[in-house]
Design an enzyme around this catalytic site. Structure first.
Site, short mmCIF file in Angstrom:
data_model
loop_
_atom_site.label_atom_id
_atom_site.label_comp_id
_atom_site.label_asym_id
_atom_site.label_seq_id
_atom_site.Cartn_x
_atom_site.Cartn_y
_atom_site.Cartn_z
N TRP A 44 72.60 -72.62 15.87
CA TRP A 44 71.63 -71.85 15.09
C TRP A 44 71.43 -70.45 15.68
O TRP A 44 71.25 -69.49 14.94
CB TRP A 44 70.32 -72.62 14.98
CG TRP A 44 70.52 -73.90 14.25
CD1 TRP A 44 70.49 -75.17 14.75
CD2 TRP A 44 70.87 -74.05 12.86
NE1 TRP A 44 70.78 -76.09 13.78
CE2 TRP A 44 71.02 -75.44 12.61
CE3 TRP A 44 71.06 -73.16 11.81
CZ2 TRP A 44 71.36 -75.93 11.35
CZ3 TRP A 44 71.40 -73.64 10.56
CH2 TRP A 44 71.54 -75.02 10.35
N ASP A 65 63.06 -68.60 17.38
CA ASP A 65 63.18 -69.60 16.33
C ASP A 65 62.70 -70.92 16.93
O ASP A 65 63.40 -71.52 17.74
CB ASP A 65 64.63 -69.69 15.87
CG ASP A 65 64.87 -70.79 14.84
OD1 ASP A 65 63.90 -71.50 14.47
OD2 ASP A 65 66.04 -70.97 14.43
N LYS A 91 60.48 -80.24 10.48
CA LYS A 91 60.63 -81.07 11.67
C LYS A 91 59.28 -81.49 12.25
O LYS A 91 58.98 -82.66 12.36
CB LYS A 91 61.48 -80.35 12.71
CG LYS A 91 62.96 -80.32 12.31
CD LYS A 91 63.62 -79.06 12.74
CE LYS A 91 65.13 -79.19 12.67
NZ LYS A 91 65.73 -78.94 11.40
#
Length: 360
Positions: free
Chosen positions: A102, A172, A196
């Site tokens: 990511w 992030d 999440k």
């Protein structure tokens, strides 16, 4: 009904108490005769949900007054583009620390908008560790330093963030926001997809310091300009109202559990149990992440062979375990043990792992 042992990496487990409350309120929210999904986003009933969610985030994360809290769409992936569009100003360089897929994707998007620099990376050892970085490690003309706080695929997590005094640190935190105490003031910006630890998919939270907003580019497309959402309190267009409502219920649940510190203690207990099971298996199970970089959210591990891995996953599925397949890029297995995953589910997994090892 027997609930599954849900170890999905995302969208992931939600607290049962939250699901039950949402079910009870689904068709008639607080006497309106409508579902939250049917309320106008301009109505006073929805406005209360919206404002309470912002207020609870500020309280739980201790967000200072000089930070804006935004509800956006497009997931963390859109933020990969919005961040350089807004903050990679002419003559500046965006610094990225690569710790997994990511962060790599975030870098690739930034490359489309200006000069970038990789100041540290753990790619040399299959992203099995978090590189050492200090507050002096950045370009001389750095616009910001970007990190991914937790790496879902590789099971690594920053234990201690670098402290920058003259460059904004942007993180992030999609897969570990609210999993532990965090000093928001260390960051110029924090962003996270909700699916999440915050709620269902559909809303992205962005927490941005006012001083960073002042440094942003102008003449951007309206919806891609953070100022648009700040000025409208994230209500410029129709927001994902039901996702924000669910987020607000999750925040209520976190408060009921004792806040972030209590959640952190529970998360560490869950992670310790799984890592102990792996480390005491005499090499039958091997964690992908190195000591000192292990995630308390995603435990990635391998078995001695592909054949045993397939057998493990097949038997686990029969016993009600869901989402244990490792990411295709590294194989093996992965248990995502986010905030809403009960300790009892982790206990059941550890017991199954021990029994499987004994039989094989």
């Amino acid at each position: 009904m027997q609930r599954a042992y849900n170890f999905n990496a995302g969208p992931s487990a939600l607290p049962l108490e939250v699901l039950n409350r949402a079910q009870a309120e689904l068709v008639n929210y607080k006497g309106t005769g409508m579902s939250v999904m049917e309320l106008s986003h301009r109505s006073k009933e929805y406005d209360q949900v919206h404002q309470q969610a912002i207020s609870d985030l500020r309280t739980l994360l201790r967000i200072p007054d000089d930070y804006q809290v935004l509800f956006l769409q497009g997931g963390a992936s859109l933020q990969f583009s919005m961040i350089p569009m807004n903050f990679l100003t002419p003559g500046k360089t965006a610094d990225y620390i690569l710790t997994g897929s990511w962060s790599q994707k975030a870098l690739e998007e930034a490359n489309k908008f200006g000069e970038t620099n990789v100041i540290a990376s753990s790619k040399d050892e299959k992203f099995s560790y978090i590189p050492e970085v200090n507050g002096d490690n950045h370009s001389t003309n750095s616009a910001y330093v970007h990190i991914t706080s937790n790496n879902t695929i590789y099971g690594t997590q920053w234990e201690k963030y670098p402290t920058y005094t003259d460059v904004p640190l942007i993180a992030d935190m999609s897969s570990d926001i609210l999993c532990r105490e965090t000093n928001v003031e260390q960051f110029g910006m924090i962003y996270a997809g909700a699916q999440k630890n915050l709620g269902p998919s559909g809303v992205t939270v962005a927490i941005i310091k006012d001083s960073l907003l002042k440094q942003s580019n102008s003449n951007l497309p309206t919806m891609l300009d953070y100022h648009t959402h700040v000025k409208s309190n994230s209500l410029y267009n129709t927001p994902p109202t039901f996702s924000i409502y669910m987020l607000s219920l999750v925040l209520d649940w976190v408060k009921e559990q004792g806040g972030v510190s209590a959640i952190e203690a529970r998360n560490k207990e869950k992670a310790a149990l799984l890592y102990h099971t792996i480390d005491e298996s005499e090499g039958f199970y091997k964690a992908h992440a190195k000591d000192g970089s292990r995630s308390i959210m995603n435990v990635s591990y391998t078995l001695p062979s592909d054949e045993l891995t397939k057998k493990f996953l097949a038997q686990a599925k029969e016993k009600g375990f869901v989402g244990l397949n490792g990411h295709r890029s590294i194989g093996g297995c992965r248990a995502s043990i986010y905030n809403a995953v009960p300790y009892e589910s982790v206990e059941a997994l550890a017991s199954f792992m021990k029994a499987f090892k004994s039989e094989n």
